[in-house]
Design a protein around this motif. Structure first.
Motif, PDB file in Angstrom:
ATOM      1  N   LEU A   1       0.858  -1.181   0.000  1.00  0.00           N
ATOM      2  CA  LEU A   1       0.000   0.000   0.000  1.00  0.00           C
ATOM      3  C   LEU A   1       0.894   1.231   0.000  1.00  0.00           C
ATOM      4  N   VAL A   2       0.745   2.074  -1.020  1.00  0.00           N
ATOM      5  CA  VAL A   2       1.522   3.302  -1.146  1.00  0.00           C
ATOM      6  C   VAL A   2       0.610   4.487  -0.854  1.00  0.00           C
ATOM      7  N   LEU A   3       0.943   5.250   0.152  1.00  0.00           N
ATOM      8  CA  LEU A   3       0.234   6.502   0.406  1.00  0.00           C
ATOM      9  C   LEU A   3       0.867   7.537  -0.510  1.00  0.00           C
ATOM     10  N   GLY A   4       0.134   7.945  -1.555  1.00  0.00           N
ATOM     11  CA  GLY A   4       0.748   8.673  -2.649  1.00  0.00           C
ATOM     12  C   GLY A   4       0.381  10.140  -2.721  1.00  0.00           C
ATOM     13  N   GLY A   5       0.425  10.632  -3.957  1.00  0.00           N
ATOM     14  CA  GLY A   5       0.169  12.037  -4.202  1.00  0.00           C
ATOM     15  C   GLY A   5       1.402  12.806  -4.626  1.00  0.00           C
ATOM     16  N   THR A   6       2.546  12.130  -4.731  1.00  0.00           N
ATOM     17  CA  THR A   6       3.782  12.785  -5.143  1.00  0.00           C
ATOM     18  C   THR A   6       4.319  12.120  -6.408  1.00  0.00           C
ATOM     19  N   THR A   7       5.249  12.802  -7.058  1.00  0.00           N
ATOM     20  CA  THR A   7       5.913  12.218  -8.226  1.00  0.00           C
ATOM     21  C   THR A   7       6.634  10.943  -7.851  1.00  0.00           C
TER      22      THR A   7
ATOM     23  N   VAL B   1       4.381  -8.400  -7.041  1.00  0.00           N
ATOM     24  CA  VAL B   1       3.899  -7.295  -6.219  1.00  0.00           C
ATOM     25  C   VAL B   1       2.531  -6.840  -6.703  1.00  0.00           C
ATOM     26  N   ARG B   2       1.613  -6.745  -5.765  1.00  0.00           N
ATOM     27  CA  ARG B   2       0.348  -6.055  -6.009  1.00  0.00           C
ATOM     28  C   ARG B   2       0.462  -4.704  -5.320  1.00  0.00           C
ATOM     29  N   VAL B   3       0.331  -3.633  -6.093  1.00  0.00           N
ATOM     30  CA  VAL B   3       0.494  -2.300  -5.521  1.00  0.00           C
ATOM     31  C   VAL B   3      -0.843  -1.566  -5.546  1.00  0.00           C
ATOM     32  N   THR B   4      -1.186  -0.988  -4.419  1.00  0.00           N
ATOM     33  CA  THR B   4      -2.362  -0.131  -4.298  1.00  0.00           C
ATOM     34  C   THR B   4      -1.888   1.243  -3.860  1.00  0.00           C
ATOM     35  N   THR B   5      -2.257   2.262  -4.618  1.00  0.00           N
ATOM     36  CA  THR B   5      -1.896   3.636  -4.265  1.00  0.00           C
ATOM     37  C   THR B   5      -3.117   4.352  -3.722  1.00  0.00           C
ATOM     38  N   SER B   6      -2.968   4.967  -2.577  1.00  0.00           N
ATOM     39  CA  SER B   6      -4.041   5.736  -1.963  1.00  0.00           C
ATOM     40  C   SER B   6      -3.790   7.220  -2.178  1.00  0.00           C
ATOM     41  N   LEU B   7      -4.784   7.917  -2.724  1.00  0.00           N
ATOM     42  CA  LEU B   7      -4.703   9.357  -2.942  1.00  0.00           C
ATOM     43  C   LEU B   7      -5.712  10.055  -2.039  1.00  0.00           C
ATOM     44  N   ALA B   8      -5.315  11.201  -1.498  1.00  0.00           N
ATOM     45  CA  ALA B   8      -6.193  11.915  -0.564  1.00  0.00           C
ATOM     46  C   ALA B   8      -7.422  12.493  -1.239  1.00  0.00           C
TER      47      ALA B   8
ATOM     48  N   ALA C   1      -8.562  15.802 -10.865  1.00  0.00           N
ATOM     49  CA  ALA C   1      -7.903  15.175 -12.020  1.00  0.00           C
ATOM     50  C   ALA C   1      -6.448  14.824 -11.738  1.00  0.00           C
ATOM     51  N   PRO C   2      -6.178  14.041 -10.680  1.00  0.00           N
ATOM     52  CA  PRO C   2      -4.786  13.671 -10.397  1.00  0.00           C
ATOM     53  C   PRO C   2      -4.236  12.730 -11.463  1.00  0.00           C
ATOM     54  N   ARG C   3      -2.919  12.677 -11.566  1.00  0.00           N
ATOM     55  CA  ARG C   3      -2.272  11.738 -12.471  1.00  0.00           C
ATOM     56  C   ARG C   3      -2.246  10.376 -11.786  1.00  0.00           C
ATOM     57  N   LEU C   4      -2.967   9.424 -12.345  1.00  0.00           N
ATOM     58  CA  LEU C   4      -3.117   8.136 -11.687  1.00  0.00           C
ATOM     59  C   LEU C   4      -1.937   7.218 -11.995  1.00  0.00           C
ATOM     60  N   PRO C   5      -1.428   6.545 -10.985  1.00  0.00           N
ATOM     61  CA  PRO C   5      -0.328   5.596 -11.192  1.00  0.00           C
ATOM     62  C   PRO C   5      -0.879   4.245 -11.642  1.00  0.00           C
ATOM     63  N   PRO C   6       0.000   3.343 -12.091  1.00  0.00           N
ATOM     64  CA  PRO C   6      -0.458   1.989 -12.411  1.00  0.00           C
ATOM     65  C   PRO C   6      -0.841   1.223 -11.154  1.00  0.00           C
ATOM     66  N   GLY C   7      -1.531   0.122 -11.343  1.00  0.00           N
ATOM     67  CA  GLY C   7      -1.978  -0.666 -10.205  1.00  0.00           C
ATOM     68  C   GLY C   7      -3.332  -0.215  -9.712  1.00  0.00           C
ATOM     69  N   ASP C   8      -3.724  -0.710  -8.556  1.00  0.00           N
ATOM     70  CA  ASP C   8      -4.996  -0.314  -7.958  1.00  0.00           C
ATOM     71  C   ASP C   8      -4.869   1.079  -7.348  1.00  0.00           C
TER      72      ASP C   8
END
Length: 258
Positions: free
Chosen positions: A9-15, A37-44, A49-56
């Motif tokens: 689980l990646v708490l994201g929002g950054t480059t 690896v299964r990666v899930t990115t959480s955005l606040a 219109a955030p730039r979405l990363p790959p994965g969930d």
């Protein structure tokens, strides 16, 4: 032998968070420790219109550390990486508490902070409030690049004589400075563009957070060249005991070692 599956689980929002998700979703061949690896990115969800990363991808808060811990247990998370903005102190504290509750290993991914160079006129402060208090003695036309959150610190009557150019990704909401122009833009920014902004708006002071990285660093060079002071808000520390990676590659290696 079956390849182990690791849910990160990646708490994201950054480059850096997006680059990390890209690396985890497409691992380099020949890794010494093969891992699926299964990666899930959480955005606040604070940026439209955030730039979405790959994965969930999930958008929205967890409801504090208890909610985050419950989510990780429910979704069998094996590792948590806090790749939020260096100033997202509340989320970082919640991550540390949640990881301890759920017994999930935690890593903080933090790009290095900026370092003053010869010719810089930096004034380091601990908060936006301290930055606002300094401004009347430094200039009258302020380039405010701290984002749309926290503008209330610059909305007091003591600053009504100052003019602000506020740059943010999304339009700010009140309270805001009394005299203000909004520039909606998203980095990375070029040095030529930053020079033009300083010249065209006759700016004489810059306010920024020590976000680090290259995407928004050209404004520091433009300020140095123009000889204008820069108020730099120091970043909060990473929660005690949390290991830190400086690059996405370092974070990937941490995951591999799991």
């Amino acid at each position: 032998m079956p390849v182990p599956l690791v849910h990160v689980l990646v708490l994201g929002g950054t480059t850096e968070a997006r680059r990390l998700a890209e690396s985890l979703a497409a691992p380099a061949p020949g890794s010494p420790v093969p891992v699926q690896v299964r990666v899930t990115t959480s955005l606040a969800g604070r940026v439209s219109a955030p730039r979405l990363p790959p994965g969930d991808v999930r958008v929205g808060g967890f409801g504090g550390p208890d909610g985050l811990a419950a989510w990780m247990r429910e979704h069998d998370v094996d590792a948590l990486i806090d790749a939020t903005h260096p100033f997202a102190a509340t989320m970082s504290r919640n991550a540390a508490e949640a990881a301890a509750q759920a017994h999930v290993p935690l890593l903080a991914l933090r790009r290095p902070g900026w370092v003053a160079q010869d010719g810089d006129r930096w004034h380091a402060v601990g908060s936006l409030t301290e930055a606002a208090e300094l401004l009347p003695a430094l200039g009258e036309r302020v380039f405010l690049t701290t984002g749309r959150m926290g503008l209330a610190a610059f909305a007091g009557a003591a600053l009504d004589d100052l003019w602000f150019l506020v740059r943010s990704v999304d339009a700010p909401e009140p309270p805001c400075p009394a005299r203000m122009e909004v520039l909606l833009d998203r980095g990375p920014f070029t040095l030529e563009g930053e020079r033009e902004i300083v010249r065209r708006h006759r700016l004489d002071v810059l306010v920024t957070k020590d976000s680090g990285g290259d995407a928004t660093a050209p404004k520091l060079t433009a300020a140095r060249e123009a000889g204008i002071p820069v108020v730099v808000v120091r970043r909060p520390p990473v929660p005690e005991g949390v290991p830190v990676a400086r690059t996405p590659d370092e974070a990937v290696e941490w995951v591999r070692r799991l």
